[in-house]
Design a protein around this motif. Structure first.
Motif, short mmCIF file in Angstrom:
data_model
loop_
_atom_site.label_atom_id
_atom_site.label_comp_id
_atom_site.label_asym_id
_atom_site.label_seq_id
_atom_site.Cartn_x
_atom_site.Cartn_y
_atom_site.Cartn_z
N CYS A 95 -5.34 2.45 3.90
CA CYS A 95 -4.92 1.17 3.31
C CYS A 95 -5.93 0.07 3.62
O CYS A 95 -6.43 -0.03 4.75
CB CYS A 95 -3.56 0.75 3.86
SG CYS A 95 -2.17 1.68 3.20
N TRP A 136 -4.43 -3.21 -1.39
CA TRP A 136 -4.19 -2.17 -2.39
C TRP A 136 -3.58 -2.82 -3.63
O TRP A 136 -4.04 -2.62 -4.74
CB TRP A 136 -3.24 -1.11 -1.84
CG TRP A 136 -3.03 0.02 -2.80
CD1 TRP A 136 -2.11 0.09 -3.82
CD2 TRP A 136 -3.76 1.24 -2.86
NE1 TRP A 136 -2.22 1.27 -4.50
CE2 TRP A 136 -3.24 2.00 -3.93
CE3 TRP A 136 -4.80 1.77 -2.10
CZ2 TRP A 136 -3.73 3.25 -4.25
CZ3 TRP A 136 -5.28 3.03 -2.43
CH2 TRP A 136 -4.76 3.76 -3.49
N GLN A 137 -2.56 -3.64 -3.40
CA GLN A 137 -1.91 -4.36 -4.49
C GLN A 137 -1.21 -5.58 -3.91
O GLN A 137 -0.60 -5.52 -2.85
CB GLN A 137 -0.88 -3.47 -5.18
CG GLN A 137 -0.11 -4.16 -6.31
CD GLN A 137 0.92 -3.21 -6.94
OE1 GLN A 137 0.72 -2.01 -6.99
NE2 GLN A 137 2.01 -3.79 -7.42
N CYS A 182 0.87 -1.18 0.00
CA CYS A 182 0.00 0.00 0.00
C CYS A 182 0.91 1.23 0.00
O CYS A 182 1.88 1.29 0.76
CB CYS A 182 -0.90 0.00 1.24
SG CYS A 182 -2.18 1.29 1.22
N SER A 240 -8.03 -6.45 -5.47
CA SER A 240 -7.14 -5.35 -5.09
C SER A 240 -7.65 -4.02 -5.62
O SER A 240 -8.41 -3.98 -6.60
CB SER A 240 -5.72 -5.61 -5.63
OG SER A 240 -5.73 -5.77 -7.02
N VAL A 241 -7.22 -2.92 -5.00
CA VAL A 241 -7.65 -1.59 -5.41
C VAL A 241 -7.15 -1.28 -6.81
O VAL A 241 -7.88 -0.75 -7.65
CB VAL A 241 -7.15 -0.52 -4.41
CG1 VAL A 241 -7.42 0.88 -4.94
CG2 VAL A 241 -7.82 -0.71 -3.05
#
Length: 204
Positions: free
Chosen positions: A73, A202-203, A63, A89-90
């Motif tokens: 996050c 986030w990833q 994040c 994920s974002v």
């Protein structure tokens, strides 16, 4: 590396709905639910590969510092899917694929393979075959393609197993033979996000 939750049998059965599951949930995480050395271990992603940890698995997520400083996050502690072949994920676009060694992998956020200099993941040989199948208590994450059916857990290190698709041509890590691997069933359980999160990480 961040620890993800080891789910004991009692918790699994408590979390599983008593009613038949008729459709895929919005997002779900994965747990080995069959007999054997990997039973009830969470499937976790780290450095693009998937593993079953001893007791506790591990999920590798990121994040941005500015987002973290602002307190926005996502949890980022568990490996969560939004459908049978995409991580939740974002940043989006992180697809699950099978590499040339038959290992299960996750692409970068732009949908590019991490196997060879960022080549785009090709659906005809990598993501086709992953599917979510409803069940009476929980769903199942499956892989069926080109005569390959199911998943293997291959010894990696210190009780950790790496996830491959169930092919006799799979190439386990550290020069081991495929007969050292065990097949497993991946149970898919609905994953609930905290109220202030829109994705599990986030990833990855």
């Amino acid at each position: 590396m961040r620890p993800s939750t080891f789910i004991p049998f009692a918790s699994l059965m408590t979390a599983a709905s008593a009613q038949p599951i008729e459709s895929q949930p919005t997002r779900f995480d994965l747990v080995a639910v069959n007999e054997g050395p990997v039973q009830y271990r969470a499937v976790s992603q780290s450095a693009s590969f998937f593993y079953l940890g001893k007791g506790k698995g591990f999920t590798d997520s990121f994040c941005p510092p500015k987002v973290e400083k602002a307190g926005h996050c996502p949890p980022g502690k568990d490996t969560v899917l939004k459908n049978a072949h995409t991580l939740d994920s974002v940043v989006g676009g992180q697809v699950i694929y099978v590499d040339s060694n038959y290992a299960v992998r996750a692409s970068g956020p732009d949908g590019r393979s991490r196997e060879t200099d960022g080549d785009s993941v090709k659906s005809n040989n990598s993501i086709d075959g992953f599917k979510y199948v409803p069940g009476s208590q929980y769903g199942t994450w499956k892989y069926q393609n080109d005569g390959v059916d199911g998943f293997l857990a291959c010894p990696y290190n210190n009780g950790i197993y790496q996830v491959f698709v169930n092919s006799p041509d799979a190439k386990p890590p550290r020069g081991q033979k495929v007969d050292s691997c065990v097949s497993f069933t991946a149970g898919a359980f609905e994953y609930d996000l905290p109220a202030n999160a829109s994705a599990a990480a986030w990833q990855y």
